[in-house]
Design a protein around this motif. Structure first.
Motif, PDB file in Angstrom:
ATOM      1  N   ILE A 124       0.822  -1.220   0.000  1.00 58.48           N
ATOM      2  CA  ILE A 124       0.000   0.000   0.000  1.00 58.48           C
ATOM      3  C   ILE A 124       0.857   1.273   0.000  1.00 58.48           C
ATOM      4  CG2 ILE A 124      -1.779   1.288   1.280  1.00 58.48           C
ATOM      5  CD1 ILE A 124      -2.824  -1.518   2.220  1.00 58.48           C
ATOM      6  N   ARG A 125       1.902   1.275   0.801  1.00 59.67           N
ATOM      7  CA  ARG A 125       2.774   2.463   0.866  1.00 59.67           C
ATOM      8  C   ARG A 125       4.067   2.212   0.099  1.00 59.67           C
ATOM      9  NH1 ARG A 125      -0.116   5.913   1.050  1.00 59.67           N
ATOM     10  NH2 ARG A 125      -1.914   5.574   2.340  1.00 59.67           N
ATOM     11  N   PRO A 126       4.673   3.278  -0.410  1.00 60.46           N
ATOM     12  CA  PRO A 126       5.887   3.082  -1.213  1.00 60.46           C
ATOM     13  C   PRO A 126       7.129   2.764  -0.376  1.00 60.46           C
ATOM     14  CG  PRO A 126       5.370   5.423  -0.990  1.00 60.46           C
ATOM     15  CD  PRO A 126       4.240   4.681  -0.335  1.00 60.46           C
ATOM     16  N   PHE A 184      -1.466  -0.398  -4.226  1.00 60.28           N
ATOM     17  CA  PHE A 184      -0.655   0.799  -4.019  1.00 60.28           C
ATOM     18  C   PHE A 184      -1.578   2.031  -3.947  1.00 60.28           C
ATOM     19  CE2 PHE A 184       1.976   4.373  -5.307  1.00 60.28           C
ATOM     20  CZ  PHE A 184       3.099   4.182  -4.516  1.00 60.28           C
ATOM     21  N   CYS A 185      -1.364   2.877  -2.959  1.00 61.65           N
ATOM     22  CA  CYS A 185      -2.263   4.012  -2.701  1.00 61.65           C
ATOM     23  C   CYS A 185      -2.311   4.984  -3.888  1.00 61.65           C
ATOM     24  CB  CYS A 185      -1.790   4.753  -1.460  1.00 61.65           C
ATOM     25  SG  CYS A 185      -2.658   6.313  -1.191  1.00 61.65           S
ATOM     26  N   ALA A 186      -3.491   5.128  -4.472  1.00 56.83           N
ATOM     27  CA  ALA A 186      -3.638   6.017  -5.635  1.00 56.83           C
ATOM     28  C   ALA A 186      -3.485   7.488  -5.257  1.00 56.83           C
ATOM     29  CB  ALA A 186      -5.004   5.785  -6.283  1.00 56.83           C
ATOM     30  N   PHE A 187      -3.709   7.796  -3.993  1.00 57.15           N
ATOM     31  CA  PHE A 187      -3.617   9.193  -3.552  1.00 57.15           C
ATOM     32  C   PHE A 187      -2.166   9.698  -3.543  1.00 57.15           C
ATOM     33  CE2 PHE A 187      -5.914  12.206  -0.322  1.00 57.15           C
ATOM     34  CZ  PHE A 187      -6.045  13.152  -1.324  1.00 57.15           C
ATOM     35  N   GLU A 188      -1.216   8.760  -3.467  1.00 59.58           N
ATOM     36  CA  GLU A 188       0.201   9.160  -3.528  1.00 59.58           C
ATOM     37  C   GLU A 188       0.455   9.956  -4.811  1.00 59.58           C
ATOM     38  OE1 GLU A 188       2.849   8.676  -1.509  1.00 59.58           O
ATOM     39  OE2 GLU A 188       2.141   7.216  -0.036  1.00 59.58           O
ATOM     40  N   PRO A 230     -13.471   6.746   4.278  1.00 63.88           N
ATOM     41  CA  PRO A 230     -12.246   7.010   5.036  1.00 63.88           C
ATOM     42  C   PRO A 230     -11.071   6.150   4.578  1.00 63.88           C
ATOM     43  CG  PRO A 230     -13.791   5.718   6.351  1.00 63.88           C
ATOM     44  CD  PRO A 230     -14.500   6.067   5.082  1.00 63.88           C
ATOM     45  N   CYS A 231      -9.887   6.536   5.023  1.00 63.07           N
ATOM     46  CA  CYS A 231      -8.684   5.750   4.738  1.00 63.07           C
ATOM     47  C   CYS A 231      -8.233   5.050   6.016  1.00 63.07           C
ATOM     48  CB  CYS A 231      -7.565   6.661   4.243  1.00 63.07           C
ATOM     49  SG  CYS A 231      -6.021   5.750   3.978  1.00 63.07           S
ATOM     50  N   PHE A 232      -7.872   3.776   5.900  1.00 64.79           N
ATOM     51  CA  PHE A 232      -7.394   3.010   7.053  1.00 64.79           C
ATOM     52  C   PHE A 232      -5.898   2.725   6.939  1.00 64.79           C
ATOM     53  CE2 PHE A 232     -11.809   2.283   6.481  1.00 64.79           C
ATOM     54  CZ  PHE A 232     -12.351   2.178   7.755  1.00 64.79           C
ATOM     55  N   TYR A 233      -5.272   3.327   5.957  1.00 62.56           N
ATOM     56  CA  TYR A 233      -3.906   2.911   5.631  1.00 62.56           C
ATOM     57  C   TYR A 233      -2.889   4.042   5.715  1.00 62.56           C
ATOM     58  CZ  TYR A 233      -6.822  -0.808   3.750  1.00 62.56           C
ATOM     59  OH  TYR A 233      -7.752  -1.812   3.602  1.00 62.56           O
ATOM     60  N   GLY A 234      -3.155   5.023   6.568  1.00 64.67           N
ATOM     61  CA  GLY A 234      -2.114   5.999   6.818  1.00 64.67           C
ATOM     62  C   GLY A 234      -2.345   7.387   6.268  1.00 64.67           C
ATOM     63  N   ILE A 235      -3.557   7.672   5.788  1.00 63.49           N
ATOM     64  CA  ILE A 235      -3.882   9.031   5.393  1.00 63.49           C
ATOM     65  C   ILE A 235      -4.930   9.547   6.372  1.00 63.49           C
ATOM     66  CG2 ILE A 235      -4.759  10.546   3.562  1.00 63.49           C
ATOM     67  CD1 ILE A 235      -2.268   9.141   2.640  1.00 63.49           C
ATOM     68  N   ASP A 236      -4.798  10.799   6.737  1.00 68.10           N
ATOM     69  CA  ASP A 236      -5.635  11.342   7.791  1.00 68.10           C
ATOM     70  C   ASP A 236      -7.050  11.690   7.313  1.00 68.10           C
ATOM     71  OD1 ASP A 236      -6.218  12.352  10.302  1.00 68.10           O
ATOM     72  OD2 ASP A 236      -5.664  14.374   9.707  1.00 68.10           O
ATOM     73  N   LEU A 257      -3.870  -1.126  -7.684  1.00 70.68           N
ATOM     74  CA  LEU A 257      -4.049   0.124  -6.932  1.00 70.68           C
ATOM     75  C   LEU A 257      -5.043  -0.014  -5.792  1.00 70.68           C
ATOM     76  CD1 LEU A 257      -4.293   2.669  -9.888  1.00 70.68           C
ATOM     77  CD2 LEU A 257      -2.397   2.465  -8.280  1.00 70.68           C
ATOM     78  N   CYS A 258      -4.815   0.757  -4.719  1.00 69.32           N
ATOM     79  CA  CYS A 258      -5.858   0.949  -3.717  1.00 69.32           C
ATOM     80  C   CYS A 258      -6.682   2.153  -4.163  1.00 69.32           C
ATOM     81  CB  CYS A 258      -5.267   1.219  -2.336  1.00 69.32           C
ATOM     82  SG  CYS A 258      -6.568   1.537  -1.107  1.00 69.32           S
ATOM     83  N   LEU A 259      -7.987   1.916  -4.286  1.00 73.73           N
ATOM     84  CA  LEU A 259      -8.914   2.992  -4.661  1.00 73.73           C
ATOM     85  C   LEU A 259     -10.043   3.044  -3.632  1.00 73.73           C
ATOM     86  CD1 LEU A 259      -9.145   1.857  -8.398  1.00 73.73           C
ATOM     87  CD2 LEU A 259      -7.945   3.889  -7.618  1.00 73.73           C
ATOM     88  N   ALA A 260      -9.748   2.495  -2.426  1.00 76.67           N
ATOM     89  CA  ALA A 260     -10.819   2.246  -1.460  1.00 76.67           C
ATOM     90  C   ALA A 260     -11.588   3.500  -1.067  1.00 76.67           C
ATOM     91  CB  ALA A 260     -10.232   1.576  -0.218  1.00 76.67           C
ATOM     92  N   CYS A 261     -10.895   4.635  -0.898  1.00 73.20           N
ATOM     93  CA  CYS A 261     -11.609   5.849  -0.481  1.00 73.20           C
ATOM     94  C   CYS A 261     -12.464   6.406  -1.617  1.00 73.20           C
ATOM     95  CB  CYS A 261     -10.625   6.893   0.046  1.00 73.20           C
ATOM     96  SG  CYS A 261      -9.314   7.291  -1.118  1.00 73.20           S
ATOM     97  N   LEU A 262     -12.290   5.864  -2.835  1.00 74.93           N
ATOM     98  CA  LEU A 262     -13.083   6.303  -3.991  1.00 74.93           C
ATOM     99  C   LEU A 262     -14.215   5.335  -4.312  1.00 74.93           C
ATOM    100  CD1 LEU A 262     -10.079   7.174  -6.364  1.00 74.93           C
ATOM    101  CD2 LEU A 262     -11.266   8.694  -4.774  1.00 74.93           C
TER     102      LEU A 262
HETATM  103  S1  SF4 Z   1      -7.992   4.458   1.001  1.00 77.38           S
HETATM  104 FE1  SF4 Z   1      -7.426   6.117  -0.453  1.00 77.38          FE
HETATM  105  S2  SF4 Z   1      -5.885   7.322   0.630  1.00 77.38           S
HETATM  106 FE2  SF4 Z   1      -6.083   5.377   1.712  1.00 77.38          FE
HETATM  107  S3  SF4 Z   1      -4.508   4.023   0.856  1.00 77.38           S
HETATM  108 FE3  SF4 Z   1      -6.376   3.654  -0.320  1.00 77.38          FE
HETATM  109  S4  SF4 Z   1      -6.263   5.094  -2.031  1.00 77.38           S
HETATM  110 FE4  SF4 Z   1      -4.787   5.756  -0.528  1.00 77.38          FE
END
Ligand code: SF4
Length: 499
Positions: A196-198, A256-260, A405-411, A456-461
């Motif tokens: 999820i994180r780089p 991998f977090c798309a928000f990065e 919400p994000c559970f993986y390290g974004i506020d 990709l992680c697109l969970a918050c979307l």
């Molecule tokens: S939930 Fe959104 S912000 Fe959190 S890791 Fe996934 S893509 Fe990134």
């Protein structure tokens, strides 16, 4: 401009096989990544079996030339790890922040371990219970403590490095990119099975130094060459011969977090073959292709420095519209909007950004920005542009509408704080007072990154979380949110009930 969202951490670690002091690598690796965490920083070095640590709050400090020798003396050794942190878990009072500053260390049965970590753990209650049995009275201020203690427990069972890390990958749910050092000077790194994180790896030209860094900018600043991005579920060790790579867990889905790409990473970092700024330019081109009517009705593009700049270039290239550089940052005003009260947001934007009214008066303006979370900053910007005489204000947002919400390290911890969880783009346009708010499509985002959906992680979307417990918590939170329950504090208030 964005809404000053915070990410959990930035990691840097390095080893020099000529036994040269490593401190300066760690220092610069963190300075280059201070955007990943500004609440605290920590350096840890390893020297002949001894561990030396310096932890402090705030940004990585500038070092005075006459104090450098003192720093080298305080942090001797040829192996080191460091961390910049913003807390997305644990308490946030000053004493807790200092306690939770990474790197962390722990010992058991003569074993000692130091860990620097980026991410966020989801099954914290289960882990805490397990760790407390082996470490009575265990309490923790950051998730790195959970990883560090869990690894030690596995080592104490007699497992070797690979099987201890594999157990962590199987049993810990969440995002974790880790660099670590053992008491006997083993230096290694690993990533959770979804990646999820780089975390990338690189080396010096003469192959004397090897390093791990959250972003490639941490390697660049140290004149290290990038070798590879760690694979999800991969353990990487380092010896004089270079990196040893071992895939321990193989999941079909990566995340991998798309928000990065849209917000967090520095534009001059790269996660695969493309630099982040190139991807952001493509976001801009894509927004033009997806919104031809808006583009036709606009006179110019205005970007808010600095995260909107790269996408503005893409909008300009694709549409041919003038990119009016009439918005500039007051360079040395660095206060962050989030520490100020709502009523002060106007003056904060004025203090940070100077927008030149004569350039936008009577114009139909497209403003590019990276994301909308709460919506209040975007609203203030739109109001400000209107007051300055803009005839129309269109908002182009490179990250699609955030609905969860994000559970993986974004506020972004609750549904309540996200304007996109409750409102359609049309409603958001009205709330914000724009003529249109145009979000990039999820498909457009995926295509621009060069990754595919399964990577990709697109969970918050999308509301589809890659790890099962996060999905369970999100579903429960949403149910309660829809019933009108007030969401308080961080999401883990709810986790205990469903874990
Ligand atoms: S939930 Fe959104 S912000 Fe959190 S890791 Fe996934 S893509 Fe990134």
């Amino acid at each position: 401009m964005g809404e000053q969202l915070k990410i959990a951490c930035g990691v840097f670690g390095a080893i020099n096989f000529q036994k040269q002091p490593i401190f300066s690598y760690i220092y610069w690796g963190l300075r280059a990544q201070n955007h990943r965490g500004h609440q605290s920083h920590g350096f840890l070095t390893y020297n002949n079996g001894k561990i030396h640590v310096h932890r402090s709050l705030d940004l990585v400090p500038k070092l005075k030339t006459n104090a450098i020798q003192e720093w080298f003396g305080r942090l001797p050794g040829h192996i080191g790890i460091g961390n910049v942190r913003y807390t997305t878990s644990g308490k946030t009072d000053e004493a807790s922040l200092i306690k939770g500053t990474q790197p962390v260390t722990a010992s058991k049965n003569g074993l000692k371990l130091a860990v620097s970590f980026n991410g966020n753990i989801v099954n914290t209650f289960q882990l805490k219970k397990e760790i407390s049995k082996e470490f009575p009275g265990f309490s923790y201020e950051c998730d790195a403590d959970l990883i560090c203690h869990k690894l030690l427990i596995e080592f104490a069972k007699g497992k070797d490095l690979a099987s201890a890390v594999e157990t962590c990958m199987q049993e810990i749910q969440g995002a974790f990119s880790v660099a670590a050092i053992t008491k006997d000077g083993k230096f290694f790194a690993f990533k959770d099975p979804y990646g999820i994180r780089p975390l990338c790896a690189g080396h010096s030209k003469d192959h004397s130094t090897y390093a791990f860094s959250s972003e490639t900018v941490g390697l660049n600043i140290n004149e290290l060459e990038r070798d590879f991005e760690l694979e999800p579920g991969e353990l990487v060790t380092v010896s004089k011969d270079g990196f040893g790579r071992k895939k321990l867990v193989n999941r079909r889905k990566k995340a991998f977090c798309a928000f990065e790409f849209a917000y967090f990473a520095r534009p001059d970092s790269r996660f695969d073959e493309k630099y982040v700024y190139e991807i952001r330019e493509e976001f801009g081109r894509n927004l033009v292709r997806e919104n031809p009517d808006v583009v036709k009705d606009a006179d110019m593009i205005l970007s808010l420095p600095e995260t909107g700049d790269d996408s503005a270039l893409g909008v300009h290239e694709e549409s041919g519209l003038r990119w009016e550089r009439a918005s500039r940052r007051h360079r040395y005003v660095t206060e962050r909007a989030f520490i100020l009260l709502n009523r002060e947001r106007y003056s904060t934007i004025d203090k940070k950004i100077n927008i030149l009214a004569p350039k936008i008066r009577g114009k139909r303006v497209i403003v590019t920005d990276d994301s909308i979370v709460r919506g209040d900053t975007t609203k203030v910007i739109v109001e400000k542009l209107r007051k300055m005489g803009a005839k129309k204000v269109y908002v182009f947002i490179t990250f699609p509408r955030i609905i969860g919400p994000c559970f993986y390290g974004i506020d972004m911890a609750t549904y309540g704080q996200l304007i996109g969880s409750k409102h359609s783009p049309e409603e958001i346009t009205e709330i914000i007072g724009a003529d249109a708010v145009c979000y990039q499509s999820i498909e457009g985002l995926i295509k621009a990154t060069g990754f595919n959906r399964e990577q990709l992680c697109l969970a918050c979307l999308t509301g589809k979380y890659p790890t099962p417990l996060a999905q369970k918590i999100a579903d429960e939170m949403k149910k309660r949110f829809m019933k009108g329950y007030e969401e308080t504090g961080r999401l883990y208030g709810i986790a205990e009930a469903v874990e």
